[in-house]
Write an enzyme that holds these catalytic residues in place. Structure first.
Site, mmCIF file in Angstrom:
data_model
loop_
_atom_site.group_PDB
_atom_site.id
_atom_site.type_symbol
_atom_site.label_atom_id
_atom_site.label_comp_id
_atom_site.label_asym_id
_atom_site.label_seq_id
_atom_site.Cartn_x
_atom_site.Cartn_y
_atom_site.Cartn_z
ATOM 1 N N CYS A 55 0.930 -1.342 -0.041
ATOM 2 C CA CYS A 55 0.171 0.035 0.093
ATOM 3 C C CYS A 55 0.786 1.260 -0.069
ATOM 4 C CB CYS A 55 -0.732 -0.061 1.189
ATOM 5 S SG CYS A 55 -1.956 1.507 1.473
ATOM 6 N N VAL A 98 -5.128 -0.018 5.778
ATOM 7 C CA VAL A 98 -4.050 0.030 6.257
ATOM 8 C C VAL A 98 -3.430 1.596 5.884
ATOM 9 C CG1 VAL A 98 -3.324 -2.192 6.732
ATOM 10 C CG2 VAL A 98 -3.191 -1.318 4.734
HETATM 11 N N1 GSH Z 1 -6.651 8.049 3.912
HETATM 12 C C1 GSH Z 1 -5.821 6.492 3.914
HETATM 13 C C2 GSH Z 1 -6.013 5.743 2.623
HETATM 14 C C3 GSH Z 1 -5.564 4.143 2.995
HETATM 15 C C4 GSH Z 1 -5.886 3.311 1.922
HETATM 16 O O1 GSH Z 1 -6.956 3.503 1.233
HETATM 17 N N2 GSH Z 1 -5.430 2.225 2.039
HETATM 18 C C5 GSH Z 1 -5.934 0.930 0.955
HETATM 19 C C6 GSH Z 1 -4.675 0.240 0.651
HETATM 20 S S1 GSH Z 1 -3.668 0.983 -0.424
HETATM 21 C C7 GSH Z 1 -6.754 -0.064 2.039
HETATM 22 O O2 GSH Z 1 -6.444 -0.342 2.982
HETATM 23 N N3 GSH Z 1 -7.848 -0.474 1.406
HETATM 24 C C8 GSH Z 1 -8.524 -1.414 1.904
HETATM 25 C C9 GSH Z 1 -10.073 -1.079 1.401
HETATM 26 O O3 GSH Z 1 -10.424 -0.036 1.005
HETATM 27 O O4 GSH Z 1 -10.776 -2.119 1.934
HETATM 28 C C10 GSH Z 1 -4.391 6.892 4.207
HETATM 29 O O5 GSH Z 1 -3.829 7.646 3.411
HETATM 30 O O6 GSH Z 1 -3.823 6.261 5.240
#
Ligand code: GSH
Length: 319
Positions: free
Chosen positions: A55, A127
């Site tokens: 990520c 994450v």
């Molecule tokens: N706003 C968050 C975004 C984090 C994010 O979108 N992480 C993604 C992975 S790249 C995630 O865990 N997605 C899981 C989901 O949406 O189910 C940050 O910058 O920490």
């Protein structure tokens, strides 16, 4: 009592789209700050960081954790890159090389920790996030805020040379903020808007925005080693995590294929390679196997076979 059905929150193929096919990222929900004198005081060993190497947002926090020498103060756990219908699994469920088990609760998935912190939670199980062992809750799951905390909140607990590292220096804040303001929508999140678009027009609009953003960065980096003030700042960290994934993933998987970084953006390529090869905080936070497997495996709505491409060769060019 039957467990609550949270599949609409954990399954990325059920994420929200607007009627015209645009992907919209939901805002993070846990937004507390670790700060001296606050409810979440800076203490060694009190907090735990959960990340995926795949990520980009999580990788921001890994890079800053290492730049600031916070490894002992802030232990970290790496999840498996294969994000399925239940979201991110730990190694107890999917023993992908380099993935780890949850050392605090032996949770099976990241979602179990979110629901432990907040049983009625209605956001996505993302994450990175910081767990507080004292209050048994999530402090923060927004990477842009986590890296700000890492930048300053633990300065009393780390050696002076590390405390002196400032990735958001007062005199450059306005410029950093203004770069972040367009790098996020046009590039960091722009590649996702291109890749997750469900209608041709939404994709075409998004991909043009990505490359217009890269053209701007290329100009800024001409004759410069960093984006702002001739020194490493959070603006570099925030952009770098997207650029390092660009040729291996976004060109193919997200259809951002007007050009590659290596062929089309010599200044960005030099900046990316120099940080990777000369600064261990960047190289050690990068695992191309996790990165490639995550994207190509976890989004069957855009890669139904789940085949992970073998290239590019090399994944990153030598200096
Ligand atoms: N706003 C968050 C975004 C984090 C994010 O979108 N992480 C993604 C992975 S790249 C995630 O865990 N997605 C899981 C989901 O949406 O189910 C940050 O910058 O920490």
């Amino acid at each position: 009592m039957a467990a609550r059905d949270t599949s609409h929150l954990s399954d990325i193929s059920k994420a929200k789209y607007s009627a015209d096919g645009h992907f919209n990222r939901a805002a993070a929900s846990f937004r507390d700050f670790i700060e001296p004198g606050g409810k979440f005081a800076p203490e060694k060993g009190r907090y735990h960081l959960y990340v995926s190497y795949a990520c980009p947002w999580a990788t921001r926090t890994l890079i800053v954790r290492k730049l600031k020498g916070l490894e002992d103060i802030f232990p970290v756990t790496i999840v498996s890159p294969k994000m399925g219908a239940n979201g991110w699994p730990f190694a107890s469920v999917d023993a992908f090389p380099g993935a780890q088990v949850d050392p605090l609760f032996n949770a099976e998935h990241v979602k179990d920790l979110y629901l432990r912190a907040s049983p009625e939670y209605e956001g996505r199980f993302t994450v990175p996030f910081i767990w507080d062992k004292v209050n048994n809750t999530i402090v923060n799951n927004e990477s842009s805020e986590i890296i700000r905390m890492f930048n300053t909140a633990f300065n009393q607990l780390i050696p002076q040379d590390k405390a002196a590292i400032d990735l958001y220096p007062e005199e450059h804040r306005a410029e950093i903020d203004s770069i972040n303001d367009w790098v996020y929508p046009e590039i960091n999140n722009g590649v996702y808007r291109a890749g997750f678009a469900t209608q041709q027009q939404a994709y075409e609009t998004a991909v043009k925005i990505v490359f217009a953003g890269l053209d701007k960065v290329e100009k800024i980096l001409k004759g410069n080693d960093f984006l702002v003030g001739g020194r490493l700042t959070e603006a570099d960290v925030r952009l770098w995590v997207t650029i390092i994934r660009f040729d291996p993933v976004y060109v193919g998987h997200f259809k951002c294929n007007f050009n590659t970084i290596r062929a089309g953006y010599p200044e960005i390529n030099r900046w990316m390679k120099t940080l990777y090869w000369k600064n261990a905080a960047f190289k050690d936070s990068t695992d191309f196997d996790h990165i490639k497997t995550h994207y190509y495996w976890s989004h069957p709505q855009i890669n139904a076979t789940r085949i992970v491409p073998a290239g590019p060769i090399p994944l990153i060019e030598p200096l």
